[in-house]
Design a protein around this motif. Structure first.
Motif, mmCIF file in Angstrom:
data_model
loop_
_atom_site.group_PDB
_atom_site.id
_atom_site.type_symbol
_atom_site.label_atom_id
_atom_site.label_comp_id
_atom_site.label_asym_id
_atom_site.label_seq_id
_atom_site.Cartn_x
_atom_site.Cartn_y
_atom_site.Cartn_z
ATOM 1 N N ILE A 24 0.787 -1.248 0.000
ATOM 2 C CA ILE A 24 0.000 0.000 0.000
ATOM 3 C C ILE A 24 0.815 1.291 0.000
ATOM 4 C CG2 ILE A 24 -1.974 -1.182 1.038
ATOM 5 C CD1 ILE A 24 -1.418 0.302 3.606
ATOM 6 N N HIS A 25 2.130 1.200 0.119
ATOM 7 C CA HIS A 25 2.927 2.430 -0.033
ATOM 8 C C HIS A 25 4.309 2.110 -0.612
ATOM 9 C CE1 HIS A 25 4.916 6.219 0.569
ATOM 10 N NE2 HIS A 25 5.746 5.697 1.448
ATOM 11 N N THR A 26 4.529 2.606 -1.833
ATOM 12 C CA THR A 26 5.830 2.422 -2.489
ATOM 13 C C THR A 26 6.187 3.736 -3.192
ATOM 14 O OG1 THR A 26 5.119 1.853 -4.734
ATOM 15 C CG2 THR A 26 5.095 0.069 -3.107
ATOM 16 N N HIS A 27 7.388 3.749 -3.744
ATOM 17 C CA HIS A 27 7.805 4.878 -4.590
ATOM 18 C C HIS A 27 8.196 4.358 -5.967
ATOM 19 C CE1 HIS A 27 8.005 7.736 -1.175
ATOM 20 N NE2 HIS A 27 8.199 6.631 -0.507
ATOM 21 N N ILE A 28 7.635 3.230 -6.365
ATOM 22 C CA ILE A 28 7.931 2.742 -7.711
ATOM 23 C C ILE A 28 6.785 3.137 -8.641
ATOM 24 C CG2 ILE A 28 9.497 0.876 -7.026
ATOM 25 C CD1 ILE A 28 7.196 -1.054 -7.247
ATOM 26 N N TYR A 47 20.611 3.409 -3.769
ATOM 27 C CA TYR A 47 19.432 3.639 -2.899
ATOM 28 C C TYR A 47 19.886 4.535 -1.754
ATOM 29 C CZ TYR A 47 15.432 1.990 0.030
ATOM 30 O OH TYR A 47 14.292 1.868 0.783
ATOM 31 N N HIS A 48 19.085 5.516 -1.370
ATOM 32 C CA HIS A 48 19.585 6.475 -0.376
ATOM 33 C C HIS A 48 19.879 5.837 0.976
ATOM 34 C CE1 HIS A 48 15.782 7.383 1.856
ATOM 35 N NE2 HIS A 48 15.186 7.149 0.712
ATOM 36 N N TYR A 49 19.223 4.716 1.295
ATOM 37 C CA TYR A 49 19.544 4.040 2.555
ATOM 38 C C TYR A 49 21.021 3.600 2.507
ATOM 39 C CZ TYR A 49 14.427 3.208 3.460
ATOM 40 O OH TYR A 49 13.069 3.311 3.673
ATOM 41 N N LEU A 50 21.475 3.152 1.328
ATOM 42 C CA LEU A 50 22.864 2.660 1.207
ATOM 43 C C LEU A 50 23.864 3.801 1.103
ATOM 44 C CD1 LEU A 50 22.574 -0.478 -1.099
ATOM 45 C CD2 LEU A 50 22.798 -0.364 1.373
ATOM 46 N N LEU A 168 -2.472 10.105 -4.045
ATOM 47 C CA LEU A 168 -2.185 11.529 -4.275
ATOM 48 C C LEU A 168 -1.367 12.089 -3.116
ATOM 49 C CD1 LEU A 168 -2.575 14.281 -5.630
ATOM 50 C CD2 LEU A 168 -4.919 14.331 -4.756
ATOM 51 N N ARG A 169 -0.123 12.432 -3.411
ATOM 52 C CA ARG A 169 0.786 12.889 -2.354
ATOM 53 C C ARG A 169 0.886 14.407 -2.392
ATOM 54 N NH1 ARG A 169 4.928 9.901 0.712
ATOM 55 N NH2 ARG A 169 6.185 11.550 1.610
ATOM 56 N N ILE A 170 0.653 15.035 -1.263
ATOM 57 C CA ILE A 170 0.494 16.492 -1.276
ATOM 58 C C ILE A 170 1.359 17.190 -0.236
ATOM 59 C CG2 ILE A 170 -1.804 16.678 -2.324
ATOM 60 C CD1 ILE A 170 -2.856 16.468 0.598
ATOM 61 N N CYS A 323 5.695 -0.647 8.728
ATOM 62 C CA CYS A 323 6.848 -0.325 9.568
ATOM 63 C C CYS A 323 7.729 0.541 8.680
ATOM 64 C CB CYS A 323 7.592 -1.581 9.986
ATOM 65 S SG CYS A 323 6.553 -2.748 10.862
ATOM 66 N N TRP A 324 7.645 1.821 8.907
ATOM 67 C CA TRP A 324 8.108 2.803 7.935
ATOM 68 C C TRP A 324 9.611 3.095 8.029
ATOM 69 C CZ3 TRP A 324 6.578 8.673 8.448
ATOM 70 C CH2 TRP A 324 6.978 9.353 7.297
ATOM 71 N N TRP A 325 10.314 2.994 6.892
ATOM 72 C CA TRP A 325 11.656 3.565 6.702
ATOM 73 C C TRP A 325 12.658 3.072 7.742
ATOM 74 C CZ3 TRP A 325 11.425 9.590 5.618
ATOM 75 C CH2 TRP A 325 12.643 10.057 5.089
ATOM 76 N N SER A 353 6.114 -1.766 1.546
ATOM 77 C CA SER A 353 7.551 -1.944 1.244
ATOM 78 C C SER A 353 8.341 -0.642 1.205
ATOM 79 C CB SER A 353 7.739 -2.673 -0.091
ATOM 80 O OG SER A 353 7.512 -1.774 -1.169
ATOM 81 N N ASP A 354 7.690 0.460 0.787
ATOM 82 C CA ASP A 354 8.427 1.704 0.549
ATOM 83 C C ASP A 354 9.484 1.554 -0.545
ATOM 84 O OD1 ASP A 354 8.623 4.470 1.256
ATOM 85 O OD2 ASP A 354 8.286 3.880 3.319
ATOM 86 N N ALA A 355 9.365 0.513 -1.354
ATOM 87 C CA ALA A 355 10.355 0.290 -2.420
ATOM 88 C C ALA A 355 10.493 1.532 -3.295
ATOM 89 C CB ALA A 355 9.945 -0.902 -3.275
ATOM 90 N N ARG A 356 11.727 1.911 -3.582
ATOM 91 C CA ARG A 356 12.011 3.012 -4.511
ATOM 92 C C ARG A 356 12.550 2.476 -5.814
ATOM 93 N NH1 ARG A 356 12.427 8.441 -3.232
ATOM 94 N NH2 ARG A 356 11.554 8.674 -1.176
ATOM 95 N N VAL A 357 13.130 1.295 -5.729
ATOM 96 C CA VAL A 357 13.661 0.627 -6.906
ATOM 97 C C VAL A 357 12.808 -0.639 -7.046
ATOM 98 C CG1 VAL A 357 15.747 -0.352 -7.943
ATOM 99 C CG2 VAL A 357 15.947 1.503 -6.259
HETATM 100 O O1 RAT Z 1 11.612 5.458 2.827
HETATM 101 C C1 RAT Z 1 11.961 6.312 2.014
HETATM 102 O O2 RAT Z 1 12.394 6.017 0.900
HETATM 103 C C2 RAT Z 1 11.889 7.760 2.397
HETATM 104 O O3 RAT Z 1 12.780 8.460 1.645
HETATM 105 C C3 RAT Z 1 10.593 8.459 2.139
HETATM 106 O O4 RAT Z 1 10.287 8.393 0.803
HETATM 107 C C4 RAT Z 1 9.385 8.092 2.846
HETATM 108 O O5 RAT Z 1 9.098 6.757 2.751
HETATM 109 C C5 RAT Z 1 8.236 8.917 2.331
HETATM 110 O O6 RAT Z 1 7.290 8.362 1.775
HETATM 111 O O7 RAT Z 1 8.295 10.134 2.513
#
Ligand code: RAT
Ligand code: ZN
Length: 413
Positions: A24-28, A47-50, A168-170, A323-325, A353-357
């Motif tokens: 329910i929440h990703t960045h892909i 990845y910014h975590y790395l 929709l992210r605001i 379980c965020w970030w 997952s918050d997956a960005r990749v």
């Molecule tokens: O977990 C992340 O990748 C963070 O950089 C943020 O993107 C966070 O999850 C967010 O949605 O703001």
């Protein structure tokens, strides 16, 4: 009926492994978003975590690192975290889980070996493969109409891949209204710094248009630990008079992601954000005073995790998720999931997952499934020992709920 603990364990593990997840929440993004969809080994390594973890070991100037090409950055991260040191952190381990699940030989320390794998697979094929290996049914993207790369995609053909849903992210509206205002004016909305009736109407029209255009499942914002309501601020006026109004009219949840201190080290870019404990009474104020609105909540600070569960016991218009970030680590996932089962039963969503990749869907879910399955087994065991009968169908129903159905039920409530 399940006869003993051994059978129970097998059933729980099987059902958790087999369930097709709603993330329910990703960045892909889907392929329609072109370069916004990140995938492959160089993206994984940067990845910014790395990147944050790379600087735990390196003395390099931040500036110098960020001026290098992505390829060079990936090489340096690989050398530092995977060759000169042993990659045991959660984000480092994640890269190895992905490579392993893709069938690659993680004993091979040559980055080119992995690069070759990605060179020889098409994006379409790879998207299918990642969904198959991670056993994810669909993902919710993070869609920002203020983003100059993303907005044109929606204005043209939008998203055509059903596996990708929109949210929709605001953040800009709540965190930097003057900047958001300038962009809205360019998009044709008659808004001003003065939040008068006309501007309120136009912000509502903007939110409604974008929720409609995206087919957004919910609206969301990430907020600082200092987030408080009600207060004398543009943020509160916009939340109270625009966002919550439009959400209510559309029967759409507003997802609060609270606890981010942005840019504590601005030189680290995306990797430079930190965490702080938030004031949970702001959330209680919203749930109590807006009973016809629906709220989703994930806090970034471990310190907020217990009190938010008490709040969720009081308000049925509140849905706890993920379980965020900085909390997406085995030790914390286990603790939080245990506490949530004990206080909320099965009425929440343990993870996103918050997956960005794209590829990260594989590791984030592989790691989380294991922990959730372990905790769920413990909880079933305790009631099983009282003589309570549990069937395979019961387990399947519960697992389907916490990995997907609970979310859709909340959306439709
Ligand atoms: O977990 C992340 O990748 C963070 O950089 C943020 O993107 C966070 O999850 C967010 O949605 O703001
Ligand atoms: Zn996120």
């Amino acid at each position: 009926m399940i006869r003993n603990h051994e059978e129970l364990k097998k059933v729980v593990e099987r059902e958790v492994n087999n369930v097709k997840i709603t993330d329910i929440h990703t960045h892909i993004y889907s392929k329609d978003f072109n370069k916004l969809l990140l995938w492959g080994i160089d993206e994984l390594l940067t990845y910014h975590y790395l990147i944050a973890e790379f600087f735990r070991y390196s003395n390099m100037d931040y500036d110098k690192f960020f001026k290098m090409s992505k390829k060079e950055q990936a090489e340096l991260v690989w050398k530092t975290l995977f060759i000169e040191n042993t990659p045991i952190s959660e984000a480092q381990r994640g890269v190895l889980t992905i490579l392993n699940k893709l069938g690659l030989d993680t004993a091979n320390k040559d980055l080119e070996y992995y690069r070759n794998y990605f060179k020889n697979i098409s994006l379409e094929e790879y998207i299918d493969k990642v969904f198959e290996v991670s056993n994810v049914k669909c993902v919710v993207m993070t869609n920002d109409p203020f983003d100059d790369d993303e907005r044109p995609v929606w204005e043209k053909d939008g998203n055509k891949d059903e596996r990708f849903k929109a949210a929709l992210r605001i953040d800009a509206l709540l965190m930097n209204y003057p900047k958001a205002m300038e962009k809205m004016i360019k998009m044709g909305y008659d808004v001003s710094l003065n939040l008068n009736e006309k501007t309120i109407c136009e912000i509502k029209r903007f939110l409604d248009d974008w929720a409609e255009r995206m087919g957004a499942l919910y609206m969301a914002a990430s907020l600082p630990p200092s987030f408080n309501v009600p207060e004398d601020s543009a943020r509160w006026t916009i939340l109270d008079r625009c966002i919550l109004k439009v959400c209510k009219e559309r029967n759409m949840p507003f997802a609060l992601m609270i606890g981010v201190n942005k840019n504590v080290n601005y030189e680290l870019g995306l990797a430079g954000d930190s965490v702080g404990r938030a004031n949970n009474s702001a959330l209680e104020y919203l749930c109590r005073n807006y009973p016809e609105n629906k709220f989703m909540i994930t806090y970034l600070s471990r310190e907020n995790q217990h009190e938010v569960l008490v709040t969720a016991r009081k308000f049925k218009n509140l849905f706890v998720f993920g379980c965020w970030w900085f909390l997406n680590n085995p030790v914390l996932i286990e603790e939080m999931t245990r506490m949530r089962f004990e206080l909320l039963g099965l009425s929440f969503m343990p993870q996103h997952s918050d997956a960005r990749v794209l590829d990260q869907l594989i590791y984030k879910w592989e790691h989380s499934r294991k922990i959730i399955s372990k905790v769920l087994f413990d909880k079933y065991s305790d009631i099983f020992d009282t003589g309570f009968a549990i069937s395979e169908e019961d387990v399947r129903r519960d697992v389907e709920n916490i990995f997907g159905n609970n979310f859709f039920k909340f959306l439709n409530a």
